[in-house]
Design an enzyme around this catalytic site. Sequence first.
Site, mmCIF file in Angstrom:
data_model
loop_
_atom_site.group_PDB
_atom_site.id
_atom_site.type_symbol
_atom_site.label_atom_id
_atom_site.label_comp_id
_atom_site.label_asym_id
_atom_site.label_seq_id
_atom_site.Cartn_x
_atom_site.Cartn_y
_atom_site.Cartn_z
ATOM 1 N NE ARG A 55 17.685 -7.470 79.950
ATOM 2 C CZ ARG A 55 17.030 -6.858 80.933
ATOM 3 N NH1 ARG A 55 17.593 -5.893 81.634
ATOM 4 N NH2 ARG A 55 15.801 -7.225 81.243
ATOM 5 C CG HIS A 78 20.259 -6.787 86.324
ATOM 6 N ND1 HIS A 78 20.254 -7.576 85.199
ATOM 7 C CD2 HIS A 78 19.139 -6.018 86.230
ATOM 8 C CE1 HIS A 78 19.178 -7.305 84.483
ATOM 9 N NE2 HIS A 78 18.479 -6.364 85.095
#
Length: 315
Positions: free
Chosen positions: A230, A278
């Site tokens: 993350r 992502h």
Amino acid sequence: MVPLIILVKSGGEESLPGWREDFRAVDPRLDVRWWDDPTVAAEDVHYVLVWDPEHGRLKNYPNLRVIFSSAAGVDNIVGDPEWPAHLPLVRMGGTETARRMAEFVSWCCLSLLRGARRMALGQEQAHWDHFQTSSTAPERRVGIMGMGNLGAATARMLGAIGFPVSGWSRSRKEVPGVRSFAGAEEMDAFLQETDILVCLLPSTPETVGIINRDLLNRMPRGAQVVNVGRGSHLVMDDLLAALDDGQIDSAVLDVFEREPLPDNHPLWRHPKITVTPHLASLASRRERVRYVAEAIASHEGGGTLPNLFDAKRGY
Ligand code: NDP
């Protein structure tokens, strides 16, 4: 046959017919509705499948049985201070998610090994930049932080390519061919023998900001970084400083504090950083439907649920 209503918020609303079709194929009991469907009464909702529900929404369904996260990370759900924490929260898992992540990280490590960013810059400038990188896979040690479903699969694939692989997690692991380090006390030893650091941790209060200047300095000079965990794991200014002074050679970043990364962000043009949006690992819709439908069938039959979020651990 009593229908079970599942609200979906994953991708855009235009994906609803696809979700419906895939769910119908595996369990016709499931009545699939979009998250904002005004015709669904809150008390009729049994399940939700969500990635980033607005804060305050999940608490409104009095008969909700299980929350399914459409991704392996659940930070967007548990980040809601009012999320109904008494309910089971299932994290996306399964072999396809793991395989996709393993393939992506293998591509990252091979890209770093062969200087893919430099090749891309050369192509952009029509410059015949004929260069050779110094190492082959067996000479570049990969260290994976986070040896769960995704980390373990990734370690196995990297090992098969020929990288020496080690893993670091809270508890010790037995993955054939992979050196296992556990806990804060073994982090130094892990970092000292890591030439390419891969972050596959969940975002928790303990792991936020974990890739900082201090950690980067503990790796061998010229180490490389792959962040697919993350954005919150990485202190960006610390990475940029370490790239500037040569402590870190280059990086591949798939996740960011703010997503999408703003158009004018300097990371887009950094010569030592490969930016990806992502996309490291998202299982196909069909695979996610199969996973959720099997879990619902198990739950309705009084069985167990897979890959549950554990509030005490934070992941
Ligand atoms: P798991 O829960 O299966 O694994 C998490 C791993 O992290 C475990 O090995 C755990 O240790 C370790 N860990 C957690 N906290 C700590 C800590 N404080 N110190 C050391 N180790 C720790 O998760 P998954 O493998 O399914 O997913 C991992 C993460 O990958 C997700 O949370 C998400 O952030 C990211 N992800 C990114 C995607 C992308 O497209 N970029 C897609 C999917 C996921 P232990 O085994 O001892 O419990």
